[in-house]
Scaffold this active site. Structure first.
Site, PDB file in Angstrom:
ATOM      1  CB  ALA A 126      -0.921  -0.029   1.217  1.00  0.00           C
ATOM      2  N   PRO A 130      -4.581   8.758  -2.423  1.00  0.00           N
ATOM      3  CG  PRO A 130      -6.614   8.856  -1.268  1.00  0.00           C
ATOM      4  CD  PRO A 130      -5.170   8.481  -1.095  1.00  0.00           C
ATOM      5  N   GLY A 131      -3.979  11.410  -3.131  1.00  0.00           N
ATOM      6  CA  GLY A 131      -3.373  12.666  -3.606  1.00  0.00           C
ATOM      7  C   GLY A 131      -1.942  12.536  -4.085  1.00  0.00           C
ATOM      8  CB  ILE A 159      -4.118  -0.824  -1.991  1.00  0.00           C
ATOM      9  CG1 ILE A 159      -3.679   0.604  -1.641  1.00  0.00           C
ATOM     10  CG2 ILE A 159      -3.179  -1.880  -1.406  1.00  0.00           C
ATOM     11  CD1 ILE A 159      -2.440   1.119  -2.373  1.00  0.00           C
ATOM     12  N   GLY A 244       9.928  -5.197  -9.266  1.00  0.00           N
ATOM     13  CA  GLY A 244       8.519  -4.936  -9.578  1.00  0.00           C
ATOM     14  C   GLY A 244       8.348  -4.569 -11.045  1.00  0.00           C
ATOM     15  NE  ARG A 270     -14.264 -12.179 -40.902  1.00  0.00           N
ATOM     16  CZ  ARG A 270     -15.566 -12.352 -40.737  1.00  0.00           C
ATOM     17  NH1 ARG A 270     -16.037 -13.491 -40.243  1.00  0.00           N
ATOM     18  NH2 ARG A 270     -16.416 -11.397 -41.051  1.00  0.00           N
ATOM     19  CB  ILE A 339      -6.118  -8.292 -36.764  1.00  0.00           C
ATOM     20  CG1 ILE A 339      -4.958  -7.490 -37.359  1.00  0.00           C
ATOM     21  CG2 ILE A 339      -6.178  -9.706 -37.367  1.00  0.00           C
ATOM     22  CD1 ILE A 339      -3.573  -8.055 -37.066  1.00  0.00           C
ATOM     23  CD  GLU A 365       5.415  -2.425  -9.670  1.00  0.00           C
ATOM     24  OE1 GLU A 365       6.471  -1.814  -9.419  1.00  0.00           O
ATOM     25  OE2 GLU A 365       4.972  -3.326  -8.945  1.00  0.00           O
ATOM     26  N   GLY A 366       4.525   2.848 -11.704  1.00  0.00           N
ATOM     27  CA  GLY A 366       5.079   4.063 -12.290  1.00  0.00           C
ATOM     28  C   GLY A 366       4.524   4.257 -13.683  1.00  0.00           C
TER      29      GLY A 366
HETATM   30  C1  LIG Z   1      -5.406  -1.714 -11.283  1.00  0.00           C
HETATM   31  C2  LIG Z   1      -4.425  -0.964 -10.457  1.00  0.00           C
HETATM   32  C3  LIG Z   1      -3.752  -1.611  -9.427  1.00  0.00           C
HETATM   33  C4  LIG Z   1      -2.851  -0.904  -8.619  1.00  0.00           C
HETATM   34  N1  LIG Z   1      -2.263  -1.549  -7.557  1.00  0.00           N
HETATM   35  C5  LIG Z   1      -1.498  -0.821  -6.699  1.00  0.00           C
HETATM   36  C6  LIG Z   1      -0.972  -1.438  -5.513  1.00  0.00           C
HETATM   37  O1  LIG Z   1      -1.166  -2.635  -5.255  1.00  0.00           O
HETATM   38  N2  LIG Z   1      -0.258  -0.671  -4.651  1.00  0.00           N
HETATM   39  C7  LIG Z   1      -0.013   0.652  -4.886  1.00  0.00           C
HETATM   40  O2  LIG Z   1       0.628   1.291  -4.056  1.00  0.00           O
HETATM   41  N3  LIG Z   1      -0.493   1.271  -6.010  1.00  0.00           N
HETATM   42  C8  LIG Z   1      -1.219   0.560  -6.907  1.00  0.00           C
HETATM   43  N4  LIG Z   1      -1.731   1.171  -8.039  1.00  0.00           N
HETATM   44  C9  LIG Z   1      -1.487   2.588  -8.255  1.00  0.00           C
HETATM   45  C10 LIG Z   1      -0.456   2.902  -9.342  1.00  0.00           C
HETATM   46  O3  LIG Z   1       0.826   2.509  -8.915  1.00  0.00           O
HETATM   47  C11 LIG Z   1      -0.550   4.415  -9.630  1.00  0.00           C
HETATM   48  O4  LIG Z   1      -1.780   4.615 -10.294  1.00  0.00           O
HETATM   49  C12 LIG Z   1       0.614   4.935 -10.460  1.00  0.00           C
HETATM   50  O5  LIG Z   1       1.802   4.958  -9.693  1.00  0.00           O
HETATM   51  C13 LIG Z   1       0.347   6.355 -10.963  1.00  0.00           C
HETATM   52  O6  LIG Z   1      -0.063   7.182  -9.923  1.00  0.00           O
HETATM   53  P1  LIG Z   1      -1.384   8.081 -10.083  1.00  0.00           P
HETATM   54  O7  LIG Z   1      -2.473   7.223 -10.593  1.00  0.00           O
HETATM   55  O8  LIG Z   1      -1.616   8.811  -8.803  1.00  0.00           O
HETATM   56  O9  LIG Z   1      -1.014   9.103 -11.210  1.00  0.00           O
HETATM   57  P2  LIG Z   1      -0.414  10.597 -11.013  1.00  0.00           P
HETATM   58  O10 LIG Z   1       0.813  10.558 -10.183  1.00  0.00           O
HETATM   59  O11 LIG Z   1      -1.523  11.494 -10.592  1.00  0.00           O
HETATM   60  O12 LIG Z   1      -0.006  10.924 -12.493  1.00  0.00           O
HETATM   61  C14 LIG Z   1      -1.009  11.177 -13.480  1.00  0.00           C
HETATM   62  C15 LIG Z   1      -0.296  11.406 -14.798  1.00  0.00           C
HETATM   63  O13 LIG Z   1       0.487  12.603 -14.672  1.00  0.00           O
HETATM   64  C16 LIG Z   1       1.662  12.488 -15.432  1.00  0.00           C
HETATM   65  N5  LIG Z   1       2.859  12.612 -14.547  1.00  0.00           N
HETATM   66  C17 LIG Z   1       2.895  12.583 -13.181  1.00  0.00           C
HETATM   67  N6  LIG Z   1       4.157  12.764 -12.744  1.00  0.00           N
HETATM   68  C18 LIG Z   1       4.950  12.888 -13.827  1.00  0.00           C
HETATM   69  C19 LIG Z   1       6.356  13.092 -14.033  1.00  0.00           C
HETATM   70  N7  LIG Z   1       7.219  13.233 -13.021  1.00  0.00           N
HETATM   71  N8  LIG Z   1       6.812  13.159 -15.307  1.00  0.00           N
HETATM   72  C20 LIG Z   1       5.973  13.029 -16.357  1.00  0.00           C
HETATM   73  N9  LIG Z   1       4.622  12.845 -16.221  1.00  0.00           N
HETATM   74  C21 LIG Z   1       4.123  12.768 -14.991  1.00  0.00           C
HETATM   75  C22 LIG Z   1       1.607  11.141 -16.135  1.00  0.00           C
HETATM   76  O14 LIG Z   1       0.957  11.268 -17.392  1.00  0.00           O
HETATM   77  C23 LIG Z   1       0.714  10.331 -15.210  1.00  0.00           C
HETATM   78  O15 LIG Z   1       0.161   9.209 -15.876  1.00  0.00           O
HETATM   79  C24 LIG Z   1      -2.608   0.482  -8.874  1.00  0.00           C
HETATM   80  C25 LIG Z   1      -3.250   1.110  -9.946  1.00  0.00           C
HETATM   81  C26 LIG Z   1      -4.156   0.416 -10.726  1.00  0.00           C
HETATM   82  C27 LIG Z   1      -4.841   1.132 -11.857  1.00  0.00           C
END
Ligand SMILES: Cc1cc2nc3c(=O)[nH]c(=O)nc-3n(C[C@H](O)[C@H](O)[C@H](O)COP(=O)(O)OP(=O)(O)OC[C@H]3O[C@@H](n4cnc5c(N)ncnc54)[C@H](O)[C@@H]3O)c2cc1C
Length: 391
Positions: A126, A130-131, A159, A244, A270, A339, A365-366
């Site tokens: 985790a 949210p922010g 998470i 990861g 097809r 396709i 994962e980023g």
């Molecule tokens: C199905 C699913 C499972 C997940 N499971 C887990 C989990 O088990 N544990 C966990 O901790 N998290 C989990 N996550 C969260 C996931 O790791 C995050 O969604 C991800 O790291 C991106 O963070 P964010 O969604 O807050 O995007 P934000 O940080 O809000 O970024 C939004 C967008 O802003 C841009 N951006 C932000 N920063 C930069 C930068 N420095 N340079 C360039 N562009 C940038 C990019 O376009 C990015 O896509 C999960 C997400 C999903 C969808």
């Protein structure tokens, strides 16, 4: 002494076992459990019994002690059929398990890592809030010490494994102004009073994995819940990023390979305008891009595996592999649906599921945008932490 030939034979046997299991046990059920948003627990338990989750975790800690190359090939093979199960294969070797493997006390290893690597329990990591997702050091979840206890307040979002996790590895800060230097890592058992789990439903992709919010409300943890040193949480979080990202990249190669195989089969069967659509050059061009993409992404994944196997840092390489392979998967899935025409959006064919999952692989994962920035900053020597190009 294990020779290269022994290792190659063992690797082949493990990958063949995975292919056979995937065809017999996973393929007939995956569409149904994807729609139902729930992996059958007995399927996970069966995979645990067969050693699927032991990964690169050392055998003396309950793992399989696989070499990295076998590890990524196993993940790829499972992910061709269900990349969510590929996540389960990689998780005990990724943040959930690696943080305990590297920083856990002998008691934490016995209580959490051993059963995790043996597939007897599951865990979650985790980190995201949210922010703050990409900006991990910007977390707002806080903790304070009260006597021998830590008291956590805040929430994590998105998470995974809310339904099955027996524990979560999580992170909180004692002083937000310190950014990453204020962060500590904790192991939170599922039944801790003050812990609330709120699943999100109806996601676009990754549907079978239960993902949602983890809320800490004056949650009290005993001193032995601390993972690593106090104030050393950021190091714990960063320790497993390479494994990861390697796992996500291997899953993406599996998805892209499945798209290629399905597209070839469909293009050969097809008929349009009196001939197999495989004869149209625009279809062939998509097959070419998929074939080249899969092969190059796999090469990058194997290069990362070799670097980690040799004990080298692979921060830039694993970013490249994660970004490139998930971009390849997303393009391959888009072309595969094209396709397949209308059949591509039917639940009878798996390319629609691959298309939904591939998009999410570009975010987890980023986000790929973050990796794109990180790769360039390292290449240009612009990172303040003095990080260098790998290899
Ligand atoms: C199905 C699913 C499972 C997940 N499971 C887990 C989990 O088990 N544990 C966990 O901790 N998290 C989990 N996550 C969260 C996931 O790791 C995050 O969604 C991800 O790291 C991106 O963070 P964010 O969604 O807050 O995007 P934000 O940080 O809000 O970024 C939004 C967008 O802003 C841009 N951006 C932000 N920063 C930069 C930068 N420095 N340079 C360039 N562009 C940038 C990019 O376009 C990015 O896509 C999960 C997400 C999903 C969808």
């Amino acid at each position: 002494m294990t020779t290269d030939l022994d290792l190659a034979a063992e690797r082949r046997a493990i990958v063949e076992m995975a292919a056979e299991f995937a065809a017999r046990e996973i393929a007939p059920r995956v569409a149904e459990y994807d729609a139902a948003e729930q992996i059958p627990r007995e399927l996970l338990d069966r995979m645990g019994e067969l050693g699927f989750f032991g990964g690169v975790v050392p055998t003396e800690m309950g793992g399989m002690g696989l070499d990295y190359r076998t590890f990524v090939e196993l993940i790829e093979e499972v992910s061709k059929t269900c990349q969510i199960l590929g996540t389960f294969v990689s998780m005990p070797s990724g943040l959930v398990g690696a943080s305990i493997e590297r920083f856990g006390t002998p008691e934490q290893i016995e209580r959490w890592l051993r059963p995790l690597a043996q597939g007897r329990i599951f865990g979650g990591a985790a980190v995201t809030e949210p922010g703050s997702g990409s900006d991990v050091a910007g977390m707002t979840t806080t903790y304070r010490r009260e006597g021998d206890e830590f008291v956590l307040n805040g929430s994590k979002a998105w998470i995974s494994n809310l339904d099955v996790a027996e524990f979560f590895v999580t992170f909180a800060t004692f002083d937000r102004s310190l950014r990453h230097r204020g962060v500590s890592a904790f192991i939170v058992p599922r039944d801790t009073p003050g812990l609330k789990l709120i699943p999100f439903k109806n996601k676009l992709g990754f549907r079978p994995i239960c993902t949602g919010e983890v809320v800490f409300e004056d949650m009290r943890l005993p001193a032995e819940s601390l993972l690593g040193e106090e104030g050393g949480g950021f190091k714990v979080a960063m320790t497993a990023v390479e494994r990861g990202r390697l796992g996500v990249a291997a899953r993406a190669v599996g998805v892209a390979q499945a798209c290629l195989e399905d597209s070839i089969a469909y293009a050969r069967e097809r008929i349009a305008f009196g001939k197999e659509i495989a004869n149209f050059q625009i279809v062939q061009s998509k097959i070419t891009d998929m074939a080249v993409g899969v092969r190059t992404a796999r090469l990058l994944v194997h290069e990362c595996a070799a670097a980690l196997q040799a004990g080298r840092r692979a921060r830039q390489l694993t970013s490249m592999a994660k970004m490139y392979a998930s971009d390849v998967a997303q393009r391959a899935a888009t072309d595969a649906v094209q396709i397949h025409g209308a059949a591509g959006v039917s639940p009878e064919y798996r390319v629609g599921r691959m298309y939904r999952d591939a998009k999410v692989l570009q975010i987890v994962e980023g986000s790929n945008d973050l990796h794109r920035a990180l790769i360039a900053e390292i290449e240009l020597g612009l990172r303040g932490d003095g990080e260098r190009r790998d290899g």
